[in-house]
Design a protein around this motif. Sequence first.
Motif, PDB file in Angstrom:
ATOM      1  N   THR A   2       0.884  -1.344  -0.149  1.00 53.29           N
ATOM      2  CA  THR A   2       0.115   0.024  -0.016  1.00 53.29           C
ATOM      3  C   THR A   2       1.040   0.864   0.018  1.00 53.29           C
ATOM      4  OG1 THR A   2      -0.127   0.064   2.646  1.00 53.29           O
ATOM      5  CG2 THR A   2      -1.904  -1.236   1.203  1.00 53.29           C
ATOM      6  N   CYS A   3       0.420   2.218  -0.033  1.00 51.36           N
ATOM      7  CA  CYS A   3       0.860   3.614  -0.030  1.00 51.36           C
ATOM      8  C   CYS A   3       0.241   4.581   1.122  1.00 51.36           C
ATOM      9  CB  CYS A   3       1.017   4.262  -1.165  1.00 51.36           C
ATOM     10  SG  CYS A   3      -0.604   4.788  -2.174  1.00 51.36           S
ATOM     11  N   THR A  62     -10.443  16.685  -8.585  1.00 46.93           N
ATOM     12  CA  THR A  62     -10.736  16.510  -7.147  1.00 46.93           C
ATOM     13  C   THR A  62      -9.356  16.532  -6.409  1.00 46.93           C
ATOM     14  OG1 THR A  62     -11.262  14.226  -7.215  1.00 46.93           O
ATOM     15  CG2 THR A  62     -13.058  15.784  -7.568  1.00 46.93           C
ATOM     16  N   GLY A  63      -8.399  15.749  -7.065  1.00 49.31           N
ATOM     17  CA  GLY A  63      -7.258  15.432  -6.054  1.00 49.31           C
ATOM     18  C   GLY A  63      -7.469  14.183  -5.199  1.00 49.31           C
ATOM     19  N   HIS A  64      -8.434  13.376  -5.588  1.00 46.96           N
ATOM     20  CA  HIS A  64      -8.809  12.337  -4.874  1.00 46.96           C
ATOM     21  C   HIS A  64      -7.720  11.275  -5.336  1.00 46.96           C
ATOM     22  CE1 HIS A  64     -13.246  13.285  -4.091  1.00 46.96           C
ATOM     23  NE2 HIS A  64     -12.228  14.029  -3.404  1.00 46.96           N
ATOM     24  N   PRO A  65      -7.016  10.650  -4.470  1.00 47.43           N
ATOM     25  CA  PRO A  65      -5.773   9.852  -5.026  1.00 47.43           C
ATOM     26  C   PRO A  65      -6.009   8.390  -5.489  1.00 47.43           C
ATOM     27  CG  PRO A  65      -5.739   9.943  -2.546  1.00 47.43           C
ATOM     28  CD  PRO A  65      -7.035  10.639  -3.054  1.00 47.43           C
ATOM     29  N   VAL A  66      -6.989   7.621  -4.974  1.00 43.27           N
ATOM     30  CA  VAL A  66      -6.952   6.183  -4.953  1.00 43.27           C
ATOM     31  C   VAL A  66      -8.157   5.705  -5.863  1.00 43.27           C
ATOM     32  CG1 VAL A  66      -6.557   3.915  -4.107  1.00 43.27           C
ATOM     33  CG2 VAL A  66      -5.256   5.884  -3.225  1.00 43.27           C
ATOM     34  N   ARG A  77      -6.244  -1.781  -6.905  1.00 38.97           N
ATOM     35  CA  ARG A  77      -6.592  -0.329  -6.541  1.00 38.97           C
ATOM     36  C   ARG A  77      -5.075   0.352  -7.250  1.00 38.97           C
ATOM     37  NH1 ARG A  77      -7.045  -0.053  -0.324  1.00 38.97           N
ATOM     38  NH2 ARG A  77      -5.063  -0.850  -0.614  1.00 38.97           N
ATOM     39  N   TRP A  78      -5.609   1.643  -7.788  1.00 34.26           N
ATOM     40  CA  TRP A  78      -4.580   2.472  -8.322  1.00 34.26           C
ATOM     41  C   TRP A  78      -4.323   3.716  -7.645  1.00 34.26           C
ATOM     42  CZ3 TRP A  78      -0.575   2.076 -11.627  1.00 34.26           C
ATOM     43  CH2 TRP A  78       0.050   3.173 -12.280  1.00 34.26           C
ATOM     44  N   ASP A  82       1.175   8.196  -6.660  1.00 38.14           N
ATOM     45  CA  ASP A  82       2.367   7.449  -6.826  1.00 38.14           C
ATOM     46  C   ASP A  82       2.370   6.685  -8.058  1.00 38.14           C
ATOM     47  OD1 ASP A  82       3.023   8.184  -4.057  1.00 38.14           O
ATOM     48  OD2 ASP A  82       1.921   6.741  -3.273  1.00 38.14           O
ATOM     49  N   SER A  83       1.335   6.723  -8.818  1.00 39.46           N
ATOM     50  CA  SER A  83       1.455   6.087 -10.291  1.00 39.46           C
ATOM     51  C   SER A  83       1.661   4.339 -10.030  1.00 39.46           C
ATOM     52  CB  SER A  83       2.578   6.676 -11.090  1.00 39.46           C
ATOM     53  OG  SER A  83       2.106   7.937 -11.533  1.00 39.46           O
ATOM     54  N   ARG A  84       0.944   3.800  -9.137  1.00 41.39           N
ATOM     55  CA  ARG A  84       1.050   2.188  -8.732  1.00 41.39           C
ATOM     56  C   ARG A  84      -0.127   1.531  -8.395  1.00 41.39           C
ATOM     57  NH1 ARG A  84       3.484   0.921  -3.450  1.00 41.39           N
ATOM     58  NH2 ARG A  84       3.452   2.651  -2.368  1.00 41.39           N
TER      59      ARG A  84
END
Length: 86
Positions: A2-3, A62-66, A77-78, A82-84
Amino acid sequence: MTCEHANALPGEVAPDAEDHCPDCRAAGEQHWVHLRQCLTCGHVACCDSSPRKHATAHHEATGHPVMRSYEPGERWRWCYVDSRIV
């Protein structure tokens, strides 16, 4: 693996659509390839293989990351930041 962005997600979020991209439908488009769900707010949108790429547009707006795959049987999940896969 995870990140920090995946670790900071809220609990379960309800999807705002079941089987379509609401952004495509609003634009009169009926063709998308795969669906994705934002894990911050639940927004369902089409993938980058689709003509309108609404999932990425949602992240950029929105900036929502995942997001996660919203396809049956897929659980990946992406993280856009972090582009991963997380």
